[in-house]
Write a protein that holds these residues in place. Structure first.
Motif, mmCIF file in Angstrom:
data_model
loop_
_atom_site.group_PDB
_atom_site.id
_atom_site.type_symbol
_atom_site.label_atom_id
_atom_site.label_comp_id
_atom_site.label_asym_id
_atom_site.label_seq_id
_atom_site.Cartn_x
_atom_site.Cartn_y
_atom_site.Cartn_z
ATOM 1 N N ARG A 270 6.442 9.560 36.792
ATOM 2 C CA ARG A 270 6.129 10.129 35.476
ATOM 3 C C ARG A 270 7.331 10.044 34.536
ATOM 4 O O ARG A 270 7.174 9.933 33.319
ATOM 5 C CB ARG A 270 5.681 11.577 35.647
ATOM 6 C CG ARG A 270 5.208 12.265 34.367
ATOM 7 C CD ARG A 270 4.690 13.675 34.664
ATOM 8 N NE ARG A 270 4.374 14.404 33.464
ATOM 9 C CZ ARG A 270 3.233 14.325 32.793
ATOM 10 N NH1 ARG A 270 2.288 13.493 33.223
ATOM 11 N NH2 ARG A 270 3.011 15.054 31.713
ATOM 12 N N LYS A 271 8.534 10.090 35.100
ATOM 13 C CA LYS A 271 9.736 9.959 34.273
ATOM 14 C C LYS A 271 9.794 8.593 33.601
ATOM 15 O O LYS A 271 10.384 8.443 32.521
ATOM 16 C CB LYS A 271 10.979 10.169 35.129
ATOM 17 C CG LYS A 271 11.132 11.579 35.685
ATOM 18 C CD LYS A 271 12.396 11.694 36.515
ATOM 19 C CE LYS A 271 12.599 13.101 37.043
ATOM 20 N NZ LYS A 271 13.856 13.229 37.822
ATOM 21 N N ARG A 272 9.196 7.593 34.231
ATOM 22 C CA ARG A 272 9.229 6.233 33.691
ATOM 23 C C ARG A 272 7.941 5.905 32.931
ATOM 24 O O ARG A 272 7.980 5.257 31.879
ATOM 25 C CB ARG A 272 9.413 5.227 34.825
ATOM 26 C CG ARG A 272 10.593 5.539 35.740
ATOM 27 C CD ARG A 272 10.736 4.497 36.843
ATOM 28 N NE ARG A 272 11.741 4.879 37.831
ATOM 29 C CZ ARG A 272 12.179 4.096 38.808
ATOM 30 N NH1 ARG A 272 11.689 2.866 38.927
ATOM 31 N NH2 ARG A 272 13.087 4.520 39.666
ATOM 32 N N THR A 273 6.821 6.332 33.503
ATOM 33 C CA THR A 273 5.511 6.020 32.914
ATOM 34 C C THR A 273 4.647 7.287 32.944
ATOM 35 O O THR A 273 3.966 7.560 33.938
ATOM 36 C CB THR A 273 4.807 4.888 33.710
ATOM 37 O OG1 THR A 273 5.708 3.808 33.897
ATOM 38 C CG2 THR A 273 3.561 4.421 32.988
ATOM 39 N N PRO A 274 4.677 8.097 31.887
ATOM 40 C CA PRO A 274 4.001 9.390 31.911
ATOM 41 C C PRO A 274 2.512 9.330 32.212
ATOM 42 O O PRO A 274 1.959 10.258 32.808
ATOM 43 C CB PRO A 274 4.256 9.945 30.502
ATOM 44 C CG PRO A 274 5.521 9.276 30.066
ATOM 45 C CD PRO A 274 5.461 7.901 30.654
ATOM 46 N N ASP A 275 1.847 8.255 31.818
ATOM 47 C CA ASP A 275 0.394 8.181 32.015
ATOM 48 C C ASP A 275 0.028 7.264 33.185
ATOM 49 O O ASP A 275 -1.049 6.652 33.199
ATOM 50 C CB ASP A 275 -0.294 7.703 30.746
ATOM 51 C CG ASP A 275 0.145 6.298 30.314
ATOM 52 O OD1 ASP A 275 1.140 5.786 30.897
ATOM 53 O OD2 ASP A 275 -0.492 5.729 29.412
ATOM 54 N N TRP A 276 0.895 7.156 34.190
ATOM 55 C CA TRP A 276 0.676 6.231 35.313
ATOM 56 C C TRP A 276 -0.650 6.457 36.011
ATOM 57 O O TRP A 276 -1.228 5.537 36.597
ATOM 58 C CB TRP A 276 1.810 6.358 36.328
ATOM 59 C CG TRP A 276 1.850 7.681 37.049
ATOM 60 C CD1 TRP A 276 2.564 8.776 36.703
ATOM 61 C CD2 TRP A 276 1.131 8.026 38.237
ATOM 62 N NE1 TRP A 276 2.344 9.806 37.593
ATOM 63 C CE2 TRP A 276 1.464 9.369 38.550
ATOM 64 C CE3 TRP A 276 0.238 7.357 39.078
ATOM 65 C CZ2 TRP A 276 0.950 10.046 39.654
ATOM 66 C CZ3 TRP A 276 -0.287 8.021 40.182
ATOM 67 C CH2 TRP A 276 0.067 9.353 40.456
ATOM 68 N N ASN A 277 -1.179 7.651 35.981
ATOM 69 C CA ASN A 277 -2.386 8.004 36.740
ATOM 70 C C ASN A 277 -3.683 7.651 36.022
ATOM 71 O O ASN A 277 -4.760 7.684 36.644
ATOM 72 C CB ASN A 277 -2.402 9.505 37.018
ATOM 73 C CG ASN A 277 -2.371 10.331 35.732
ATOM 74 O OD1 ASN A 277 -1.388 10.297 35.002
ATOM 75 N ND2 ASN A 277 -3.440 11.058 35.447
ATOM 76 N N ARG A 278 -3.618 7.297 34.749
ATOM 77 C CA ARG A 278 -4.850 7.199 33.967
ATOM 78 C C ARG A 278 -5.734 6.016 34.359
ATOM 79 O O ARG A 278 -6.922 6.014 34.067
ATOM 80 C CB ARG A 278 -4.517 7.145 32.475
ATOM 81 C CG ARG A 278 -4.024 8.459 31.904
ATOM 82 C CD ARG A 278 -5.100 9.547 31.963
ATOM 83 N NE ARG A 278 -6.235 9.194 31.150
ATOM 84 C CZ ARG A 278 -6.326 9.462 29.859
ATOM 85 N NH1 ARG A 278 -5.325 10.077 29.234
ATOM 86 N NH2 ARG A 278 -7.406 9.135 29.183
ATOM 87 N N GLY A 279 -5.202 5.020 35.040
ATOM 88 C CA GLY A 279 -6.035 3.882 35.430
ATOM 89 C C GLY A 279 -6.554 3.957 36.850
ATOM 90 O O GLY A 279 -7.166 3.013 37.351
ATOM 91 N N ILE A 280 -6.362 5.093 37.506
ATOM 92 C CA ILE A 280 -6.737 5.217 38.915
ATOM 93 C C ILE A 280 -8.250 5.303 39.072
ATOM 94 O O ILE A 280 -8.942 5.955 38.282
ATOM 95 C CB ILE A 280 -6.063 6.458 39.528
ATOM 96 C CG1 ILE A 280 -4.557 6.231 39.643
ATOM 97 C CG2 ILE A 280 -6.641 6.793 40.898
ATOM 98 C CD1 ILE A 280 -3.790 7.447 40.117
ATOM 99 N N SER A 281 -8.751 4.637 40.106
ATOM 100 C CA SER A 281 -10.166 4.711 40.470
ATOM 101 C C SER A 281 -10.263 4.935 41.969
ATOM 102 O O SER A 281 -9.259 5.009 42.681
ATOM 103 C CB SER A 281 -10.898 3.416 40.096
ATOM 104 O OG SER A 281 -10.491 2.355 40.963
ATOM 105 N N ASN A 282 -11.467 5.038 42.481
ATOM 106 C CA ASN A 282 -11.668 5.201 43.923
ATOM 107 C C ASN A 282 -11.145 4.011 44.718
ATOM 108 O O ASN A 282 -10.915 4.118 45.926
ATOM 109 C CB ASN A 282 -13.157 5.391 44.238
ATOM 110 C CG ASN A 282 -13.667 6.738 43.793
ATOM 111 O OD1 ASN A 282 -12.907 7.698 43.706
ATOM 112 N ND2 ASN A 282 -14.962 6.815 43.505
ATOM 113 N N GLN A 283 -10.974 2.876 44.061
ATOM 114 C CA GLN A 283 -10.508 1.666 44.741
ATOM 115 C C GLN A 283 -8.990 1.480 44.652
ATOM 116 O O GLN A 283 -8.443 0.541 45.228
ATOM 117 C CB GLN A 283 -11.190 0.425 44.143
ATOM 118 C CG GLN A 283 -12.655 0.272 44.529
ATOM 119 C CD GLN A 283 -13.544 1.302 43.867
ATOM 120 O OE1 GLN A 283 -13.450 1.525 42.649
ATOM 121 N NE2 GLN A 283 -14.413 1.943 44.651
#
Length: 445
Positions: A270-283
Motif C-alpha cells: 500500500r505504501k507503493r500502490t495504495p489501490d493494489w487490491n482493486r483489481g482482485i477477483s476470485n481468480q
C-alpha cells in the motif's frame, strides 16, 4: 479471526476481552443505558472510518447493517431495522433476540430480510482493534457484492511440522521487512519471505490453491480491518510486528495463517500502490500479485537458497520446536482417532447446517476430517453444542462426537457435548458397528 461467507464456518480469534457491551438495563427519562452508549459508540466509530475511506478501498462504503450479539442471552443491538419485524426501535438503535437456530459468531449472515455483519460481544477495548473487527466482518457482508466469494479449501498441510516451520520462517522474514530502514533491505526480506512460502508449497501439491483461497477470503477481510482502523504508520507497523511475534502461539495454523500474511504484504504494498487490491477477483493469485508488485526476484535454486537462509531467520530453532510438537501431535491424533473413528461413537448427519467454530483449534485428522475443540451446529434435527472436541467429516456432511452417556426423547449428552433434538428425530444404535446414528423417525404407513 474475525471472521470464519457464512462461511458461517467460524468463530474467530479476535474475541478479545473488552467492554461488556450488553449487560445493563435500560434507564428511564430518555437517557441511554451504558450498553446502548457503547453500541452507539462502536457504530459511530465504524461509520466515521467508512466515511473517511469514502469507498476508496473497495469501491463502496464499508458501513452497513451490523448486529452486535451477546452469546449467552442472544440479545441483539443493531444499527438498522430488519424487514421481518423482529427488531424493535430503542433510543435510535434496534434491539431483539437472535433465534436459537442462528449461531452467534463473527461472520456475515442473511437473516430477517437483510444481509448483516455479525459480531459477538464483548468488543475489544482498544478503539483501533474495535474498528478493525467491525470492518473485517463488514467486508464479509460485502463479499457477494464485490464478487469475492471464493469457497475456502482444506489447508490441513499447515498442521504438519515442515509446513508450520516454513510458514513461521516466512513470518519471521516479514517481521524483518517491517523493521527494515531502506527499500533495498525491505525487498531483500520480502524475497526471503516469498521464497520460504514457495519452498513450503513445493512440499505439498495442493497448497498453492488452498492457501490462496483462504487468503482471498480471510486475508483480504483482515487487511480491510487494518486499513479502516486508521492507525498511524508507525503504530500500524508495530501492531503488525507484534502480531507476527505472537502468532506461533496459535494452536493451529490451518485456518488462521491468512490473518497474518495478507495484512503485512498489503501494508507494505500500500505504501507503493495504495489501490493494489482493486483489481482482485476470485481468480487472482495473491502470491504472484505480491511478488510482481513488490519487485521481488525469486531465487533460481529454491531448495539450495532455503537451506542457506535458515540460520538468518532462526530456522534451526523453529525446525527443532516443530519436531518436538509433531511427536505430541501424533499422540493426540491417535487418541482422537480412537475416540471418534475406531471406538463406538455418535454420528450426526449434516443436511441444512449452520455451523460455528474457533478456527484457531482446527486439527486435521487425515482422511477422517478435522477436529474442532468447540463447535455449535444447528440443522433440521436440532442443535449440537460441543465443548470438548468433535470430528467434522471431510465433506462436511457429518459430525462425530463421543459415545452417548445419557439419552432422552429430546436430548442426548456425552463427553463434552449436548444434542437437543427436534421432533421427528431419534438416535439409533447400529448392530454391526456399535455406533449410534441420528436418523429421522420412520413415517407410519
Amino acid at each position: 479471526m474475525k471472521s470464519p461467507a457464512l462461511l458461517p464456518f467460524r468463530l474467530v480469534p479476535w474475541l478479545l476481552g473488552g467492554l461488556g457491551l450488553l449487560a445493563a438495563p435500560r434507564t428511564s427519562l430518555g437517557q441511554l443505558a451504558p450498553d446502548q452508549q457503547l453500541a452507539k459508540q462502536a457504530f459511530a466509530e465504524l461509520e466515521a472510518a467508512s466515511q473517511h475511506d469514502g469507498g476508496k478501498l473497495w469501491g463502496t462504503p464499508l458501513y452497513g447493517p451490523l448486529l452486535l450479539v451477546t452469546a449467552d442471552s442472544r440479545r441483539i443491538v443493531a444499527n438498522a431495522p430488519d424487514s421481518a419485524g423482529v427488531l424493535h426501535e430503542a433510543a435510535g438503535l434496534y434491539e431483539g433476540e437472535l433465534p436459537a437456530a442462528v449461531n452467534v459468531a463473527n461472520t456475515a449472515v442473511q437473516w430477517a430480510g437483510r444481509r448483516w455483519a455479525m459480531v459477538q460481544l464483548p468488543l475489544p477495548a482498544d478503539p483501533s482493534e474495535r474498528v478493525s473487527l467491525l470492518a473485517h466482518e463488514s467486508f464479509h457482508r460485502l463479499q457477494p457484492q464485490l464478487q469475492l466469494t471464493s469457497p475456502e479449501a482444506d489447508n490441513a498441510h499447515l498442521d504438519e511440522a515442515p509446513a508450520r516451520a516454513y510458514l513461521q520462517l516466512e513470518l519471521a522474514a516479514l517481521r524483518r521487512a517491517l523493521l527494515a530502514q531502506s527499500r533495498r533491505s525491505t525487498t531483500a526480506h520480502l524475497r526471503a519471505a516469498l521464497a520460504f512460502r514457495a519452498y513450503r508449497r513445493s512440499l505439498y501439491p495442493n497448497a498453492t490453491a488452498a492457501e490462496n483461497q483462504l487468503e482471498l477470503n480471510e486475508g483480504l477481510a483482515e487487511y480491510t480491518g487494518l486499513v479502516l482502523s486508521e492507525r498511524p504508520a508507525t503504530e500500524a507497523g508495530a501492531y503488525l510486528r507484534q502480531s507476527l511475534l505472537d502468532f506461533p502461539q496459535t494452536p493451529s495454523f490451518v485456518r488462521s495463517f491468512a490473518y497474518q500474511t495478507v495484512p503485512v504484504y498489503g501494508y507494505l504494498l500500500r505504501k507503493r500502490t495504495p489501490d493494489w487490491n482493486r483489481g482482485i477477483s476470485n481468480q487472482t493469485d495473491l502470491t504472484n500479485l505480491f511478488t510482481t508488485s513488490l519487485g521481488v526476484a525469486m531465487p533460481r535454486n529454491l531448495a539450495s537458497w532455503t537451506a542457506s537462509a535458515l540460520s538468518r531467520y532462526g530456522g534451526k530453532a523453529i525446525l527443532a520446536q516443530e519436531a518436538e510438537r509433531e511427536q505430541q501431535r501424533q499422540q493426540q491424533l491417535t487418541a482422537y482417532r480412537r475416540q471418534f473413528v475406531e471406538e463406538p461413537h455418535l454420528i450426526i448427519p449434516l443436511r441444512q447446517l449452520n455451523i460455528a467454530f474457533d478456527p484457531r483449534t482446527a486439527q486435521p485428522l487425515a482422511e477422517a476430517g478435522t477436529i474442532y475443540s468447540t463447535l455449535r451446529v444447528t440443522d433440521s434435527w436440532g442443535i449440537l453444542t460441543v465443548e470438548e472436541g468433535a470430528l467434522l467429516g471431510p465433506k462436511q456432511d457429518q459430525v462425530s462426537v463421543g459415545y452417548p452417556a445419557a439419552m432422552q426423547a429430546r436430548s442426548v449428552t456425552g463427553p463434552g457435548y449436548t444434542l437437543q433434538l427436534n421432533e421427528g428425530w431419534q438416535v439409533v444404535k447400529e448392530a454391526d458397528s456399535g455406533n449410534y446414528v441420528l436418523l429421522p423417525v420412520p413415517t407410519q404407513p
